[in-house]
Design a protein around this motif. Structure first.
Motif, PDB file in Angstrom:
ATOM      1  N   GLU A   1      34.366  30.788  42.777  1.00 35.25           N
ATOM      2  CA  GLU A   1      34.815  31.615  41.658  1.00 35.25           C
ATOM      3  C   GLU A   1      35.657  32.787  42.147  1.00 35.25           C
ATOM      4  N   GLN A   2      35.247  33.389  43.248  1.00 38.33           N
ATOM      5  CA  GLN A   2      36.021  34.511  43.788  1.00 38.33           C
ATOM      6  C   GLN A   2      37.404  34.050  44.242  1.00 38.33           C
ATOM      7  N   LEU A   3      37.457  32.915  44.917  1.00 37.82           N
ATOM      8  CA  LEU A   3      38.745  32.428  45.410  1.00 37.82           C
ATOM      9  C   LEU A   3      39.678  32.064  44.261  1.00 37.82           C
ATOM     10  N   GLU A   4      39.128  31.559  43.185  1.00 43.29           N
ATOM     11  CA  GLU A   4      39.948  31.278  42.007  1.00 43.29           C
ATOM     12  C   GLU A   4      40.545  32.569  41.463  1.00 43.29           C
ATOM     13  N   PHE A   5      39.750  33.611  41.417  1.00 40.87           N
ATOM     14  CA  PHE A   5      40.236  34.909  40.938  1.00 40.87           C
ATOM     15  C   PHE A   5      41.319  35.459  41.858  1.00 40.87           C
ATOM     16  N   TRP A   6      41.100  35.315  43.181  1.00 42.12           N
ATOM     17  CA  TRP A   6      42.041  35.881  44.146  1.00 42.12           C
ATOM     18  C   TRP A   6      43.345  35.099  44.240  1.00 42.12           C
ATOM     19  N   LYS A   7      43.449  33.991  43.535  1.00 47.54           N
ATOM     20  CA  LYS A   7      44.741  33.317  43.442  1.00 47.54           C
ATOM     21  C   LYS A   7      45.728  34.146  42.629  1.00 47.54           C
ATOM     22  N   PHE A   8      45.199  34.962  41.729  1.00 49.58           N
ATOM     23  CA  PHE A   8      46.043  35.690  40.789  1.00 49.58           C
ATOM     24  C   PHE A   8      45.954  37.206  40.952  1.00 49.58           C
ATOM     25  N   TYR A   9      44.913  37.671  41.615  1.00 48.95           N
ATOM     26  CA  TYR A   9      44.712  39.110  41.778  1.00 48.95           C
ATOM     27  C   TYR A   9      44.289  39.396  43.218  1.00 48.95           C
ATOM     28  N   PRO A  10      44.627  40.576  43.726  1.00 49.29           N
ATOM     29  CA  PRO A  10      44.055  40.982  45.019  1.00 49.29           C
ATOM     30  C   PRO A  10      42.598  41.361  44.815  1.00 49.29           C
ATOM     31  N   PRO A  11      41.819  41.475  45.884  1.00 49.07           N
ATOM     32  CA  PRO A  11      40.438  41.940  45.735  1.00 49.07           C
ATOM     33  C   PRO A  11      40.403  43.310  45.065  1.00 49.07           C
ATOM     34  N   THR A  12      39.448  43.489  44.181  1.00 54.87           N
ATOM     35  CA  THR A  12      39.346  44.740  43.434  1.00 54.87           C
ATOM     36  C   THR A  12      37.929  45.294  43.547  1.00 54.87           C
ATOM     37  N   ARG A  13      37.757  46.509  43.067  1.00 55.93           N
ATOM     38  CA  ARG A  13      36.436  47.135  43.094  1.00 55.93           C
ATOM     39  C   ARG A  13      35.467  46.441  42.155  1.00 55.93           C
ATOM     40  N   PHE A  14      35.980  45.606  41.264  1.00 54.63           N
ATOM     41  CA  PHE A  14      35.102  44.891  40.341  1.00 54.63           C
ATOM     42  C   PHE A  14      34.485  43.639  40.986  1.00 54.63           C
ATOM     43  N   ASP A  15      34.992  43.241  42.154  1.00 60.51           N
ATOM     44  CA  ASP A  15      34.498  42.027  42.800  1.00 60.51           C
ATOM     45  C   ASP A  15      33.156  42.239  43.496  1.00 60.51           C
ATOM     46  N   MET A  16      32.883  43.449  43.938  1.00 60.60           N
ATOM     47  CA  MET A  16      31.644  43.772  44.647  1.00 60.60           C
ATOM     48  C   MET A  16      30.970  44.945  43.952  1.00 60.60           C
ATOM     49  N   PRO A  17      30.380  44.700  42.791  1.00 57.02           N
ATOM     50  CA  PRO A  17      29.851  45.808  41.987  1.00 57.02           C
ATOM     51  C   PRO A  17      28.587  46.443  42.549  1.00 57.02           C
ATOM     52  N   SER A  18      27.851  45.745  43.423  1.00 59.23           N
ATOM     53  CA  SER A  18      26.591  46.274  43.935  1.00 59.23           C
ATOM     54  C   SER A  18      26.835  47.254  45.074  1.00 59.23           C
ATOM     55  N   ALA A  19      26.087  48.329  45.064  1.00 60.25           N
ATOM     56  CA  ALA A  19      26.164  49.298  46.157  1.00 60.25           C
ATOM     57  C   ALA A  19      25.524  48.758  47.428  1.00 60.25           C
ATOM     58  N   LEU A  20      24.832  47.622  47.313  1.00 64.37           N
ATOM     59  CA  LEU A  20      24.116  47.050  48.458  1.00 64.37           C
ATOM     60  C   LEU A  20      24.847  45.852  49.057  1.00 64.37           C
ATOM     61  N   GLU A  21      26.132  45.692  48.741  1.00 64.53           N
ATOM     62  CA  GLU A  21      26.909  44.605  49.326  1.00 64.53           C
ATOM     63  C   GLU A  21      26.939  44.750  50.847  1.00 64.53           C
ATOM     64  N   PRO A  22      26.620  43.690  51.594  1.00 60.62           N
ATOM     65  CA  PRO A  22      26.732  43.805  53.052  1.00 60.62           C
ATOM     66  C   PRO A  22      28.179  43.934  53.518  1.00 60.62           C
ATOM     67  N   PHE A  23      29.113  43.285  52.791  1.00 57.64           N
ATOM     68  CA  PHE A  23      30.526  43.369  53.147  1.00 57.64           C
ATOM     69  C   PHE A  23      31.289  43.987  51.981  1.00 57.64           C
ATOM     70  N   VAL A  24      32.029  45.033  52.257  1.00 59.18           N
ATOM     71  CA  VAL A  24      32.757  45.752  51.221  1.00 59.18           C
ATOM     72  C   VAL A  24      34.086  45.062  50.933  1.00 59.18           C
ATOM     73  N   ARG A  25      34.743  45.500  49.879  1.00 65.32           N
ATOM     74  CA  ARG A  25      36.011  44.889  49.464  1.00 65.32           C
ATOM     75  C   ARG A  25      37.020  44.864  50.609  1.00 65.32           C
ATOM     76  N   GLU A  26      37.092  45.947  51.361  1.00 60.21           N
ATOM     77  CA  GLU A  26      38.085  46.009  52.431  1.00 60.21           C
ATOM     78  C   GLU A  26      37.856  44.935  53.493  1.00 60.21           C
ATOM     79  N   SER A  27      36.599  44.565  53.721  1.00 65.64           N
ATOM     80  CA  SER A  27      36.320  43.503  54.681  1.00 65.64           C
ATOM     81  C   SER A  27      36.896  42.173  54.204  1.00 65.64           C
ATOM     82  N   TYR A  28      36.755  41.905  52.909  1.00 59.90           N
ATOM     83  CA  TYR A  28      37.348  40.683  52.358  1.00 59.90           C
ATOM     84  C   TYR A  28      38.873  40.715  52.500  1.00 59.90           C
ATOM     85  N   GLU A  29      39.468  41.882  52.322  1.00 65.04           N
ATOM     86  CA  GLU A  29      40.926  41.986  52.453  1.00 65.04           C
ATOM     87  C   GLU A  29      41.379  41.629  53.860  1.00 65.04           C
TER      88      GLU A  29
END
Length: 528
Positions: free
Chosen positions: A443-471
């Motif tokens: 689902e994430q990869l489908e979204f990233w076909k049309f948008y760059p990673p955003t702050r809405f992709d990792m809404p939890s404060a407890l994410e082990p990997f932050v948005r910038e890591s995905y970038e």
């Protein structure tokens, strides 16, 4: 209801001693004598670690434990880690030239007032730089084997964000001494023979072969793959992830440097092979290397031969002086390790919490193992239960948090494999098969076909990997749509261009600002 005063950690190693030290720091048994923290470990338990990588969170962990950073560096064969360099993951080497990209620790938020991803994408041809090189001088520092700071920088503070590479065996010994001498942990060497459980299902005590009975209110299972409490006592199911992460074995080798002056590599090197990848971790006195592979795609003998060939080539590339030593790679010991990838369906049950390998192992690609131990310690100390009646609600919360973390780590690791364009072996073809892709990542990869990673992709404060890591991974593996940005969507283009120019200038000047890794470590080693 009974109070929780006595904590028993079963098992040592990095997990056990981090748990014991963190709990003792929180409970302070030296001052508050009603509390005890006891660690029981087998006198002959092997250390699984083979040269470990950590995350920048380790700096806060050590600081909070009251550990002197320079002492830690001297005692644990420690070097500075500034991220990971992924070699030949996107495509294989061509004409002798490796294809690589960086997952740096210096996140854009440290040097950028705006998220740089869309602007880098818009200016990519003009810049002529990879994403990581364009947004930070850290890749340049890594390529020159530079330290992330100077000797005059305060302990645990940075010029460039960093973590550590360390010797796991020496680290456990160092933590043990600090926990026992400074934090009041009681240490017992004994073989656990049985576990005594009440009618209500709570562990009351453990019995050792030496005839000791060790009672406790809260038990921490740090017994590694054996999982004496979660598995052998409670039979908590293990959920494997072999349908997603295909590696299942590793062969490890410790390699001396060719010279005492050989440069110490700042990032972990992760070099893709036909049936997996090789880690290369530079410590002060040696390199820890290993081939993580799938035995469905190569044999143990072939994997060992591949690792030896890699190390021969790496030694030939080292800058050495006339006093270099001849290293016969064929004479170095190699150790085969079985990897059982997955996690316990519950890591908190009744009055037992699993940490480290007893709880989960999700392969070492992004060095998440020690971070997840830190995260376990942090949650348990912050929400430490005062009474037994609190355990039920804490158990539910704890398990929900860590189940989410296991899933996120699996997704992030799988991202590296799935985005590869390598077609040179069955291993890479199998890894890019849609059937191996978790629905959440799909689902994430489908979204990233049309948008760059955003702050809405990792809404939890407890994410082990932050948005910038995905970038770093997405842009490094060239997975980004041909975004058609309007002027209104790039309102800070002029500022971005100026910042890209500033970073380019910093990268060119970085060798004048920072010492080499080896130079800084040598100075620290002399400061006894």
């Amino acid at each position: 209801m009974k109070s929780i005063k006595n904590v028993v950690v079963v098992g040592g190693g990095t997990a056990g001693w981090l748990a014991a030290a963190s709990l003792a720091r929180h409970l302070d048994p030296l001052t508050h004598h009603e509390y005890t923290v006891t660690l029981v470990e087998s006198p002959d338990a092997p250390i699984i670690g083979v040269g470990e990588g950590t995350w920048p969170t380790m700096r806060n962990t050590l600081r909070n434990l009251g550990i002197d950073e320079f002492e830690f560096i001297r005692e644990c064969d420690t070097s500075f880690k500034q991220g990971t360099r992924f070699v030949n993951w996107h495509t294989r080497a061509e004409n002798g030239q490796d294809a690589s990209y960086f997952h740096s620790f210096e996140l854009p938020r440290g040097m950028w007032p705006i998220p740089p991803g869309p602007y880098w994408h818009h200016l990519q041809k003009e810049l002529g730089l990879s994403y990581a090189e364009a947004i930070s001088p850290q890749p340049a520092a890594c390529m020159h084997h530079l330290a992330p700071k100077g000797l005059d920088t305060a302990q645990y503070e940075t010029v460039l964000n960093y973590a550590y590479h360390l010797d796991a065996g020496k680290f456990a010994t160092f933590l043990r001494r600090h926990a026992c001498e400074k934090l009041g942990v009681t240490h017992l060497l004994a073989h656990v023979e049985s576990v005594n459980v009440s009618e209500a299902g709570y562990i009351e005590s453990i019995a050792t072969k030496q005839g000791e009975k060790i009672s406790g209110d809260l038990f921490i299972d740090c017994t590694g793959f054996a999982s004496l409490l979660l598995d052998k006592t409670y039979h908590i199911p293990f959920r494997g992830v072999s349908d997603t992460l295909l590696v299942n074995k590793a062969v490890a080798m410790q390699v001396p440097y060719a010279s005492e002056q050989a440069p110490i590599c700042s990032p972990t090197l992760s070099t893709a092979q036909s049936a997996g990848w090789i880690w290369d971790i530079g410590l002060q006195t040696r390199r820890g290397t290993g081939y993580v592979y799938s035995d469905n795609h190569t044999s143990p003998d072939e994997a060992e031969a591949t690792l030896r060939a890699y190390n021969k080539e790496a030694l030939n590339k080292q800058v050495v002086n006339t006093n270099h030593q001849a290293v016969d790679v064929d004479q170095l010991d190699a150790r085969q390790i079985d990897l059982r990838l997955g996690y316990r369906e519950k890591v908190f049950h009744k009055n037992c919490v699993g940490m480290g390998l007893s709880a989960a192992f999700l392969e070492p690609l992004e060095a998440s193992a020690i971070f997840l131990i830190e995260a376990s310690c942090n949650m348990l100390t912050e929400l430490f239960p005062q009474r037994m009646e609190q355990l039920g609600t804490l158990e539910k919360k704890y398990n929900a948090v860590f189940t989410q973390r296991w899933h996120r780590v699996v997704d992030f690791i799988k991202l590296h494999y799935f985005l590869s364009r390598r077609t040179d072996s069955g291993f890479w073809l199998d890894n890019t098969d849609q059937t191996t892709l978790p629905d959440s990542l799909k689902e994430q990869l489908e979204f990233w076909k049309f948008y760059p990673p955003t702050r809405f992709d990792m809404p939890s404060a407890l994410e082990p990997f932050v948005r910038e890591s995905y970038e770093f991974i997405l842009y490094g593996m060239e997975y980004h749509a041909d975004y058609q940005w309007s002027a209104g969507q790039l309102p800070h283009l002029e500022n971005a261009q100026a910042n890209f120019a500033r970073i380019r200038k910093l990268s060119a000047e970085i060798t004048d600002v920072l010492p080499s890794n080896r130079a800084l470590i040598n100075k620290i080693r002399k400061m006894r």
